[in-house]
Motif scaffolding. Structure first.
Motif, short mmCIF file in Angstrom:
data_model
loop_
_atom_site.label_atom_id
_atom_site.label_comp_id
_atom_site.label_asym_id
_atom_site.label_seq_id
_atom_site.Cartn_x
_atom_site.Cartn_y
_atom_site.Cartn_z
N MET A 222 48.73 1.81 20.28
CA MET A 222 47.67 2.80 20.22
C MET A 222 46.60 2.38 19.22
O MET A 222 46.86 1.60 18.31
CB MET A 222 48.24 4.16 19.84
N VAL B 243 41.35 9.40 20.62
CA VAL B 243 42.24 8.76 21.57
C VAL B 243 41.46 8.48 22.86
O VAL B 243 40.44 9.11 23.14
CB VAL B 243 43.47 9.64 21.87
N ASP C 137 45.53 5.35 25.45
CA ASP C 137 46.61 6.04 24.75
C ASP C 137 47.37 6.98 25.68
O ASP C 137 48.54 7.27 25.46
CB ASP C 137 46.03 6.85 23.59
N THR D 91 48.13 14.01 22.65
CA THR D 91 48.11 12.60 22.28
C THR D 91 47.69 12.42 20.84
O THR D 91 48.27 11.60 20.10
CB THR D 91 47.17 11.81 23.22
N ARG E 14 50.00 10.85 17.82
CA ARG E 14 49.53 9.73 17.01
C ARG E 14 49.64 10.05 15.52
O ARG E 14 50.08 9.23 14.73
CB ARG E 14 48.08 9.38 17.33
#
Length: 203
Positions: A1, A7, A59, A190, A194
């Motif tokens: 990522m 993202v 991602d 997402t 992260r």
């Protein structure tokens, strides 16, 4: 990522007549509403290097397909089978995934298509994000065709387009807003994942 705050959400879809493409555009618009997030549309009818490279860099990947004869389109299935080399290298493992679909029938066995998309994601070791909405419309007598999730799905976003209606009028606004909700939810989840992963690295 990626290391930056935002993202990248890839929307990998096939659309036979333009209706599912309208859904895909709404999903992408929703993903862009999350702070710092970007969304890129990829039509999987063309299995290009740009497609595979874009999905590798994303991602999250949100899969979209029309429901034909109770399942995903043959074009989308060809893409799914072509992803076998990505699976072998575990290239999408731990990416976020979600899905959406559209058919002419109110039911149309759309759930079966969404189930196929979720299994594809599971085989790739991805994290599936549900729609996260209660059912609308027919769930209660107070429901309306303007409700979010009017078709009552949970696994992903559903849309319905009458067979004699063009993509300029279908799917409905409610279905497109439901797709938008899915895109935004995926981007937000997402970001959360992260940040959690970053905290684990720092510990």
């Amino acid at each position: 990522m990626h290391a930056e705050a935002g993202v990248t959400v890839a929307v990998a879809y096939h659309s036979g007549y333009g209706h599912t493409e309208r859904q895909a555009q709404a999903v992408a618009e929703g993903a862009r509403q999350a702070v710092g997030s970007t969304a890129v549309l990829y039509n999987v009818a063309e299995l290009s290097d740009e497609l595979w490279e874009g999905l590798a860099e994303a991602d999250a990947i949100i899969f979209g397909t029309p429901t034909y004869m109770g399942s995903q389109s043959s074009v989308f299935q060809a893409f799914a089978e072509a992803s076998g080399s990505v699976w072998a290298a575990q290239g999408w493992k731990d990416k976020v995934a979600a899905g959406f679909t559209n058919s002419a029938g109110v039911n149309g066995d759309k759930l079966n298509a969404l189930t196929s998309l979720s299994v594809l994601a599971a085989q790739h070791g991805m994290h599936w994000v549900s729609l996260g909405l209660p059912p609308g419309w027919l769930y209660s007598s107070a429901g309306s065709v303007e409700d979010l999730n009017r078709l009552g799905g949970f696994l992903g976003a559903m849309g319905q387009s009458p067979s004699d209606a063009g993509p300029d009028v279908a799917p409905s606004d409610a279905d497109l807003r439901t797709a938008e909700h899915l895109g935004r939810r995926v981007a937000e989840v997402t970001v959360q994942l992260r940040h959690g992963a970053a905290e684990l690295v720092q510990q």
